[in-house]
Write a protein that holds these residues in place. Structure first.
Motif, mmCIF file in Angstrom:
data_model
loop_
_atom_site.group_PDB
_atom_site.id
_atom_site.type_symbol
_atom_site.label_atom_id
_atom_site.label_comp_id
_atom_site.label_asym_id
_atom_site.label_seq_id
_atom_site.Cartn_x
_atom_site.Cartn_y
_atom_site.Cartn_z
ATOM 1 N N GLU A 31 -4.026 -4.361 -3.289
ATOM 2 C CA GLU A 31 -3.466 -3.407 -2.353
ATOM 3 C C GLU A 31 -4.206 -3.364 -1.081
ATOM 4 N N ASN B 299 6.069 3.671 2.259
ATOM 5 C CA ASN B 299 6.151 3.736 0.814
ATOM 6 C C ASN B 299 6.130 5.003 0.221
ATOM 7 N N ASN B 300 7.106 5.369 -0.428
ATOM 8 C CA ASN B 300 6.648 6.819 -1.547
ATOM 9 C C ASN B 300 5.707 6.444 -2.591
ATOM 10 N N VAL B 301 4.654 7.300 -2.728
ATOM 11 C CA VAL B 301 3.549 7.143 -3.529
ATOM 12 C C VAL B 301 3.951 6.909 -4.795
ATOM 13 N N LYS C 217 0.640 -1.178 -0.078
ATOM 14 C CA LYS C 217 -0.049 0.026 -0.002
ATOM 15 C C LYS C 217 0.845 1.285 -0.002
ATOM 16 N N PRO C 218 0.255 2.328 -0.487
ATOM 17 C CA PRO C 218 1.360 3.751 -0.442
ATOM 18 C C PRO C 218 1.055 4.113 0.952
ATOM 19 N N TYR D 199 5.174 3.563 -5.214
ATOM 20 C CA TYR D 199 4.328 2.451 -5.046
ATOM 21 C C TYR D 199 3.820 2.227 -6.426
ATOM 22 N N GLN D 200 3.272 3.326 -6.852
ATOM 23 C CA GLN D 200 2.267 3.534 -8.220
ATOM 24 C C GLN D 200 3.053 2.544 -9.290
ATOM 25 N N VAL E 258 10.016 1.363 -2.162
ATOM 26 C CA VAL E 258 8.549 0.831 -1.972
ATOM 27 C C VAL E 258 9.050 -0.479 -1.374
#
Length: 397
Positions: free
Chosen positions: A329, A306-308, A181-182, A311-312, A350
Protein backbone atom coordinates in the motif's frame (compact mmCIF):
# COMPACT_ATOMS: atom_id res chain seq x y z
CA UNK A 1 -4.31 -21.83 -7.92
CA UNK A 2 -7.44 -20.13 -9.18
CA UNK A 3 -9.07 -20.91 -12.51
CA UNK A 4 -8.14 -17.45 -13.82
CA UNK A 5 -4.44 -18.01 -13.06
CA UNK A 6 -4.52 -21.43 -14.74
CA UNK A 7 -6.09 -19.99 -17.88
CA UNK A 8 -3.68 -17.05 -17.88
CA UNK A 9 -0.78 -19.47 -18.01
CA UNK A 10 -2.41 -21.28 -20.91
CA UNK A 11 -2.67 -17.98 -22.81
CA UNK A 12 0.82 -16.76 -21.83
CA UNK A 13 2.48 -17.27 -25.21
CA UNK A 14 -0.40 -15.63 -27.09
CA UNK A 15 -0.50 -12.47 -25.00
CA UNK A 16 3.28 -12.10 -24.86
CA UNK A 17 3.38 -12.39 -28.66
CA UNK A 18 0.62 -9.78 -28.91
CA UNK A 19 2.50 -7.42 -26.62
CA UNK A 20 5.64 -7.70 -28.72
CA UNK A 21 3.71 -7.15 -31.93
CA UNK A 22 2.12 -4.03 -30.42
CA UNK A 23 5.51 -2.81 -29.23
CA UNK A 24 6.80 -2.76 -32.80
CA UNK A 25 4.00 -0.51 -34.11
CA UNK A 26 3.56 2.25 -31.50
CA UNK A 27 0.99 4.89 -32.48
CA UNK A 28 0.21 8.29 -30.98
CA UNK A 29 -2.86 10.09 -29.71
CA UNK A 30 -6.37 9.11 -30.84
CA UNK A 31 -5.92 7.48 -34.24
CA UNK A 32 -4.25 4.08 -33.81
CA UNK A 33 -5.33 1.97 -36.79
CA UNK A 34 -2.60 -0.70 -36.57
CA UNK A 35 -3.07 -1.09 -32.83
CA UNK A 36 -6.83 -1.33 -33.25
CA UNK A 37 -6.49 -4.03 -35.91
CA UNK A 38 -4.13 -6.09 -33.76
CA UNK A 39 -6.69 -5.95 -30.95
CA UNK A 40 -9.52 -6.98 -33.25
CA UNK A 41 -7.47 -9.86 -34.63
CA UNK A 42 -6.63 -11.03 -31.09
CA UNK A 43 -10.31 -10.90 -30.03
CA UNK A 44 -11.57 -12.68 -33.15
CA UNK A 45 -13.56 -15.81 -32.37
CA UNK A 46 -14.43 -14.79 -28.81
CA UNK A 47 -18.14 -14.39 -27.88
CA UNK A 48 -17.94 -10.60 -27.71
CA UNK A 49 -20.14 -7.74 -28.89
CA UNK A 50 -17.64 -5.30 -30.40
CA UNK A 51 -18.13 -1.61 -31.11
CA UNK A 52 -15.52 0.69 -32.65
CA UNK A 53 -15.13 4.34 -31.72
CA UNK A 54 -16.36 7.10 -34.00
CA UNK A 55 -14.06 9.92 -32.88
CA UNK A 56 -11.07 7.71 -32.05
CA UNK A 57 -9.66 4.23 -32.72
CA UNK A 58 -11.18 2.68 -29.62
CA UNK A 59 -12.49 -0.84 -29.19
CA UNK A 60 -15.33 -1.64 -26.81
CA UNK A 61 -16.14 -5.32 -26.29
CA UNK A 62 -19.01 -6.71 -24.19
CA UNK A 63 -19.04 -10.25 -22.81
CA UNK A 64 -22.45 -11.48 -21.68
CA UNK A 65 -22.31 -13.75 -18.65
CA UNK A 66 -24.07 -17.10 -18.69
CA UNK A 67 -26.16 -16.29 -15.67
CA UNK A 68 -28.38 -13.74 -17.40
CA UNK A 69 -28.65 -10.02 -16.59
CA UNK A 70 -26.71 -9.00 -13.54
CA UNK A 71 -24.08 -6.49 -12.49
CA UNK A 72 -21.64 -4.99 -14.98
CA UNK A 73 -17.87 -4.71 -14.51
CA UNK A 74 -15.69 -2.54 -16.76
CA UNK A 75 -12.02 -3.38 -17.36
CA UNK A 76 -9.87 -0.73 -19.04
CA UNK A 77 -6.56 -0.72 -20.91
CA UNK A 78 -5.01 2.25 -22.71
CA UNK A 79 -3.46 1.78 -26.15
CA UNK A 80 -1.35 4.78 -27.17
CA UNK A 81 2.42 5.31 -27.28
CA UNK A 82 4.76 8.30 -26.92
CA UNK A 83 6.92 10.42 -29.26
CA UNK A 84 10.11 8.89 -27.87
CA UNK A 85 12.98 7.30 -29.84
CA UNK A 86 13.54 3.86 -28.33
CA UNK A 87 17.00 2.95 -27.03
CA UNK A 88 16.19 -0.50 -25.65
CA UNK A 89 17.98 -3.35 -27.42
CA UNK A 90 15.23 -5.95 -27.86
CA UNK A 91 14.29 -8.06 -30.92
CA UNK A 92 10.84 -6.44 -31.00
CA UNK A 93 12.09 -2.83 -30.96
CA UNK A 94 9.82 -0.10 -32.34
CA UNK A 95 9.57 -0.01 -36.13
CA UNK A 96 8.02 3.47 -36.11
CA UNK A 97 10.86 6.05 -35.97
CA UNK A 98 10.48 8.51 -33.12
CA UNK A 99 7.68 6.52 -31.47
CA UNK A 100 7.86 4.08 -28.56
CA UNK A 101 5.65 2.28 -26.08
CA UNK A 102 7.64 3.96 -23.32
CA UNK A 103 4.79 3.82 -20.78
CA UNK A 104 3.87 0.15 -21.07
CA UNK A 105 0.50 0.56 -22.76
CA UNK A 106 1.36 -2.38 -25.01
CA UNK A 107 1.34 -4.51 -21.86
CA UNK A 108 -1.97 -2.97 -20.81
CA UNK A 109 -3.59 -3.94 -24.12
CA UNK A 110 -2.15 -7.46 -24.11
CA UNK A 111 -3.20 -7.96 -20.48
CA UNK A 112 -6.75 -6.83 -21.22
CA UNK A 113 -6.94 -9.14 -24.24
CA UNK A 114 -5.75 -11.90 -21.93
CA UNK A 115 -8.54 -11.08 -19.48
CA UNK A 116 -11.05 -11.24 -22.35
CA UNK A 117 -9.77 -14.70 -23.33
CA UNK A 118 -9.91 -15.94 -19.72
CA UNK A 119 -13.40 -14.62 -19.05
CA UNK A 120 -14.70 -15.90 -22.38
CA UNK A 121 -13.56 -19.37 -21.33
CA UNK A 122 -15.40 -18.86 -18.00
CA UNK A 123 -18.46 -17.25 -19.54
CA UNK A 124 -20.93 -19.75 -18.10
CA UNK A 125 -19.75 -18.93 -14.58
CA UNK A 126 -20.13 -15.14 -14.84
CA UNK A 127 -22.97 -13.64 -12.82
CA UNK A 128 -23.19 -10.57 -15.05
CA UNK A 129 -21.55 -8.82 -17.97
CA UNK A 130 -18.04 -7.49 -18.58
CA UNK A 131 -17.10 -4.45 -20.69
CA UNK A 132 -13.54 -4.34 -22.07
CA UNK A 133 -12.47 -0.75 -22.73
CA UNK A 134 -9.52 -0.41 -25.12
CA UNK A 135 -8.76 3.31 -25.04
CA UNK A 136 -6.51 5.56 -27.16
CA UNK A 137 -5.23 8.98 -26.21
CA UNK A 138 -4.29 8.63 -22.54
CA UNK A 139 -0.99 10.44 -23.06
CA UNK A 140 -2.47 13.39 -24.94
CA UNK A 141 -5.97 14.77 -25.26
CA UNK A 142 -7.78 12.26 -23.07
CA UNK A 143 -9.48 9.39 -24.85
CA UNK A 144 -11.49 8.35 -21.79
CA UNK A 145 -13.97 11.26 -21.82
CA UNK A 146 -14.53 10.70 -25.55
CA UNK A 147 -15.28 7.03 -24.98
CA UNK A 148 -17.58 7.95 -22.10
CA UNK A 149 -19.39 10.38 -24.39
CA UNK A 150 -19.72 7.58 -26.96
CA UNK A 151 -21.30 5.31 -24.33
CA UNK A 152 -18.62 2.95 -23.03
CA UNK A 153 -19.93 3.04 -19.46
CA UNK A 154 -23.36 1.89 -20.68
CA UNK A 155 -22.13 -0.47 -23.41
CA UNK A 156 -23.75 -3.48 -21.71
CA UNK A 157 -27.14 -1.77 -21.83
CA UNK A 158 -26.90 -0.51 -18.26
CA UNK A 159 -24.33 1.49 -16.31
CA UNK A 160 -21.22 -0.32 -15.10
CA UNK A 161 -21.27 -1.07 -11.37
CA UNK A 162 -17.49 -1.12 -10.94
CA UNK A 163 -14.39 -0.32 -12.99
CA UNK A 164 -10.83 -1.61 -12.73
CA UNK A 165 -7.59 -0.81 -14.50
CA UNK A 166 -3.89 -1.34 -14.00
CA UNK A 167 -0.69 0.41 -15.01
CA UNK A 168 2.72 -1.22 -15.33
CA UNK A 169 5.97 0.44 -14.27
CA UNK A 170 9.56 -0.07 -15.40
CA UNK A 171 11.21 1.18 -12.19
CA UNK A 172 10.87 1.84 -8.44
CA UNK A 173 9.26 -1.48 -7.41
CA UNK A 174 10.51 -5.09 -7.61
CA UNK A 175 9.23 -7.18 -10.51
CA UNK A 176 5.69 -8.45 -9.93
CA UNK A 177 4.86 -6.13 -7.03
CA UNK A 178 1.32 -4.73 -6.92
CA UNK A 179 0.65 -1.36 -5.30
CA UNK A 180 -2.08 1.22 -4.85
CA UNK A 181 -3.82 3.24 -2.15
CA UNK A 182 -7.36 4.24 -1.22
CA UNK A 183 -8.67 7.73 -1.97
CA UNK A 184 -6.61 10.16 -4.03
CA UNK A 185 -4.11 8.02 -5.92
CA UNK A 186 -2.91 10.20 -8.79
CA UNK A 187 -2.88 13.94 -9.30
CA UNK A 188 -4.97 16.32 -11.33
CA UNK A 189 -2.84 17.82 -14.11
CA UNK A 190 -3.51 21.34 -15.39
CA UNK A 191 -1.45 23.78 -17.46
CA UNK A 192 -0.63 27.42 -16.77
CA UNK A 193 0.56 29.44 -19.76
CA UNK A 194 1.78 33.01 -19.29
CA UNK A 195 2.77 35.72 -21.76
CA UNK A 196 4.31 38.89 -20.34
CA UNK A 197 3.92 41.79 -22.77
CA UNK A 198 6.46 44.63 -22.66
CA UNK A 199 8.06 46.88 -25.25
CA UNK A 200 11.21 45.93 -27.10
CA UNK A 201 14.27 48.11 -27.41
CA UNK A 202 18.08 47.97 -27.62
CA UNK A 203 19.72 45.96 -24.87
CA UNK A 204 22.01 48.88 -24.01
CA UNK A 205 19.10 51.19 -23.19
CA UNK A 206 16.55 49.13 -21.27
CA UNK A 207 14.94 52.27 -19.81
CA UNK A 208 13.63 53.08 -23.28
CA UNK A 209 11.47 49.96 -23.35
CA UNK A 210 9.70 47.59 -20.99
CA UNK A 211 11.74 44.44 -20.47
CA UNK A 212 9.47 41.39 -20.01
CA UNK A 213 12.25 38.92 -19.17
CA UNK A 214 13.15 39.96 -15.58
CA UNK A 215 9.44 40.32 -14.83
CA UNK A 216 8.82 36.82 -16.14
CA UNK A 217 11.67 35.49 -13.98
CA UNK A 218 10.23 37.19 -10.90
CA UNK A 219 6.85 35.64 -11.61
CA UNK A 220 8.36 32.14 -11.85
CA UNK A 221 10.05 32.58 -8.47
CA UNK A 222 6.98 34.17 -6.89
CA UNK A 223 4.79 31.26 -7.96
CA UNK A 224 7.01 28.88 -5.98
CA UNK A 225 6.73 31.13 -2.93
CA UNK A 226 2.97 31.23 -3.40
CA UNK A 227 2.83 27.42 -3.27
CA UNK A 228 4.77 27.24 0.01
CA UNK A 229 2.92 30.10 1.72
CA UNK A 230 -0.68 29.82 0.56
CA UNK A 231 -1.24 26.05 0.41
CA UNK A 232 -1.49 23.38 3.09
CA UNK A 233 1.57 21.13 3.01
CA UNK A 234 -0.77 18.17 3.71
CA UNK A 235 -2.83 18.96 0.59
CA UNK A 236 0.11 19.37 -1.75
CA UNK A 237 0.44 21.41 -4.91
CA UNK A 238 3.29 21.03 -7.41
CA UNK A 239 3.91 23.79 -9.95
CA UNK A 240 6.75 23.25 -12.41
CA UNK A 241 7.75 25.61 -15.20
CA UNK A 242 8.91 23.30 -17.96
CA UNK A 243 9.23 25.73 -20.85
CA UNK A 244 10.37 29.35 -20.95
CA UNK A 245 11.10 31.45 -24.03
CA UNK A 246 11.81 35.05 -24.94
CA UNK A 247 14.04 37.07 -27.19
CA UNK A 248 16.14 36.42 -30.28
CA UNK A 249 19.58 37.95 -29.47
CA UNK A 250 21.57 38.99 -26.43
CA UNK A 251 21.42 42.74 -27.16
CA UNK A 252 17.73 42.95 -28.04
CA UNK A 253 15.03 43.39 -25.40
CA UNK A 254 12.00 41.55 -26.79
CA UNK A 255 8.40 42.69 -26.85
CA UNK A 256 7.26 39.67 -24.87
CA UNK A 257 8.31 36.49 -23.09
CA UNK A 258 6.51 33.23 -22.30
CA UNK A 259 6.40 30.25 -20.02
CA UNK A 260 4.36 27.06 -19.67
CA UNK A 261 3.91 25.26 -16.36
CA UNK A 262 2.29 22.03 -15.23
CA UNK A 263 0.22 22.20 -12.04
CA UNK A 264 -0.48 19.05 -10.02
CA UNK A 265 -3.05 18.90 -7.22
CA UNK A 266 -4.75 16.20 -5.17
CA UNK A 267 -8.04 17.81 -4.18
CA UNK A 268 -10.64 19.91 -5.94
CA UNK A 269 -10.26 22.58 -3.26
CA UNK A 270 -6.53 23.03 -3.90
CA UNK A 271 -7.12 22.85 -7.64
CA UNK A 272 -9.65 25.68 -7.64
CA UNK A 273 -7.53 27.79 -5.32
CA UNK A 274 -4.29 27.47 -7.30
CA UNK A 275 -6.09 28.43 -10.50
CA UNK A 276 -7.39 31.66 -8.99
CA UNK A 277 -4.25 32.49 -6.99
CA UNK A 278 -1.77 31.90 -9.82
CA UNK A 279 -3.61 34.08 -12.32
CA UNK A 280 -4.03 36.84 -9.74
CA UNK A 281 -0.31 36.75 -8.88
CA UNK A 282 0.84 36.77 -12.51
CA UNK A 283 -1.33 39.72 -13.49
CA UNK A 284 -0.54 41.75 -10.36
CA UNK A 285 3.22 41.27 -10.58
CA UNK A 286 3.33 42.31 -14.22
CA UNK A 287 1.19 45.32 -13.42
CA UNK A 288 3.51 46.35 -10.59
CA UNK A 289 6.29 46.68 -13.19
CA UNK A 290 4.10 48.55 -15.64
CA UNK A 291 3.70 45.55 -17.96
CA UNK A 292 0.77 43.36 -18.87
CA UNK A 293 0.56 39.61 -18.35
CA UNK A 294 -1.86 37.36 -20.15
CA UNK A 295 -2.40 34.12 -18.23
CA UNK A 296 -4.34 31.08 -19.39
CA UNK A 297 -5.15 28.22 -17.03
CA UNK A 298 -6.19 25.06 -18.87
CA UNK A 299 -7.95 22.32 -16.94
CA UNK A 300 -6.58 18.83 -17.62
CA UNK A 301 -7.14 15.40 -16.12
CA UNK A 302 -8.90 15.34 -12.73
CA UNK A 303 -7.62 13.60 -9.60
CA UNK A 304 -7.68 9.80 -9.87
CA UNK A 305 -9.65 8.67 -6.81
CA UNK A 306 -9.85 5.04 -5.74
CA UNK A 307 -13.14 4.13 -4.10
CA UNK A 308 -12.30 2.90 -0.59
CA UNK A 309 -14.56 -0.16 -0.69
CA UNK A 310 -13.37 -1.19 -4.17
CA UNK A 311 -9.76 -0.64 -3.13
CA UNK A 312 -10.17 -2.95 -0.13
CA UNK A 313 -11.83 -5.54 -2.35
CA UNK A 314 -9.03 -5.40 -4.96
CA UNK A 315 -6.31 -5.55 -2.29
CA UNK A 316 -7.93 -8.61 -0.73
CA UNK A 317 -8.16 -10.32 -4.12
CA UNK A 318 -4.47 -9.66 -4.82
CA UNK A 319 -3.42 -10.98 -1.42
CA UNK A 320 -5.61 -14.06 -1.81
CA UNK A 321 -4.45 -14.89 -5.35
CA UNK A 322 -0.79 -13.83 -5.25
CA UNK A 323 0.07 -13.73 -1.55
CA UNK A 324 0.59 -10.88 0.94
CA UNK A 325 4.21 -10.31 -0.10
CA UNK A 326 3.10 -9.22 -3.57
CA UNK A 327 1.16 -6.12 -2.45
CA UNK A 328 2.32 -2.80 -1.03
CA UNK A 329 0.00 0.00 0.00
CA UNK A 330 1.48 3.32 -1.07
CA UNK A 331 1.88 5.87 1.69
CA UNK A 332 1.38 8.82 -0.67
CA UNK A 333 -0.38 9.56 -3.95
CA UNK A 334 1.57 9.71 -7.20
CA UNK A 335 2.12 13.02 -8.97
CA UNK A 336 1.47 11.53 -12.39
CA UNK A 337 -1.99 11.98 -13.91
CA UNK A 338 -4.37 9.52 -15.58
CA UNK A 339 -7.53 9.87 -17.62
CA UNK A 340 -8.85 6.72 -15.95
CA UNK A 341 -9.86 9.44 -13.48
CA UNK A 342 -12.83 10.29 -15.72
CA UNK A 343 -14.09 6.71 -15.47
CA UNK A 344 -13.65 6.62 -11.69
CA UNK A 345 -15.55 9.91 -11.40
CA UNK A 346 -18.57 8.11 -12.86
CA UNK A 347 -18.17 4.54 -11.61
CA UNK A 348 -16.70 3.31 -8.31
CA UNK A 349 -13.52 1.41 -8.90
CA UNK A 350 -9.79 1.19 -8.38
CA UNK A 351 -6.59 1.81 -10.32
CA UNK A 352 -3.62 -0.43 -9.56
CA UNK A 353 0.09 -0.48 -10.34
CA UNK A 354 2.03 -3.60 -11.31
CA UNK A 355 5.81 -3.54 -11.55
CA UNK A 356 7.25 -4.84 -14.81
CA UNK A 357 10.75 -3.73 -13.85
CA UNK A 358 13.36 -5.91 -15.52
CA UNK A 359 16.27 -4.59 -13.43
CA UNK A 360 17.51 -6.17 -10.22
CA UNK A 361 17.90 -2.60 -8.91
CA UNK A 362 14.50 -0.93 -9.39
CA UNK A 363 15.69 2.39 -7.96
CA UNK A 364 18.35 2.65 -10.68
CA UNK A 365 16.14 1.48 -13.56
CA UNK A 366 14.90 3.84 -16.27
CA UNK A 367 11.36 4.94 -15.46
CA UNK A 368 8.28 5.16 -17.66
CA UNK A 369 8.57 7.70 -20.53
CA UNK A 370 12.33 7.18 -20.77
CA UNK A 371 13.79 5.95 -24.09
CA UNK A 372 15.48 3.29 -21.94
CA UNK A 373 12.28 2.14 -20.18
CA UNK A 374 12.38 -1.66 -20.32
CA UNK A 375 9.27 -3.63 -19.38
CA UNK A 376 9.39 -7.33 -18.50
CA UNK A 377 6.38 -8.97 -20.12
CA UNK A 378 6.65 -12.02 -17.85
CA UNK A 379 4.09 -10.22 -15.64
CA UNK A 380 1.42 -10.35 -18.36
CA UNK A 381 -0.32 -13.53 -17.14
CA UNK A 382 -0.58 -12.07 -13.63
CA UNK A 383 -2.07 -8.85 -14.98
CA UNK A 384 -4.60 -10.69 -17.12
CA UNK A 385 -5.48 -13.08 -14.30
CA UNK A 386 -6.07 -10.29 -11.80
CA UNK A 387 -8.34 -8.30 -14.13
CA UNK A 388 -10.33 -11.47 -14.79
CA UNK A 389 -10.45 -12.45 -11.12
CA UNK A 390 -11.67 -8.99 -10.11
CA UNK A 391 -14.48 -9.28 -12.65
CA UNK A 392 -15.49 -12.81 -11.56
CA UNK A 393 -15.59 -11.98 -7.86
CA UNK A 394 -17.17 -8.55 -8.24
CA UNK A 395 -19.99 -9.92 -10.41
CA UNK A 396 -20.64 -12.64 -7.85
CA UNK A 397 -20.63 -10.27 -4.89
Amino acid sequence: MTRTVELAEQFRDEIVALRRALHQVPEYDLELPKTQQLILDALAGLPLEITLGKELSSVTAVLRGGGGPGPVVLLRGDMDALPVTERVDVPYVSQHPGMMHACGHDLHVAGLVGAAKILSAMRAELAGDVVFMFQPGEETTGGAPIMIREGVLDAAGRRADAAYGLHVGSASQPLGMWSSKPGSFMAAADQLSVRVVGAGTHGSTPYRGKDPIPVLCEIVTALQTMITRQFDVFDPVVLTVGRIAGGTKENIIPDDAFFDATVRTFSEEARAKVQQASIQLVEAMAGAHGLVAKAEYRIGYPVTVNNVEEYQFARDVIVDVFGPDRFRERANPRCGAEDMSYVLNEVPGVYLNLSACRSADPDAAADNHSPLADFDDSVLPDGAALLAELAVRRLAR
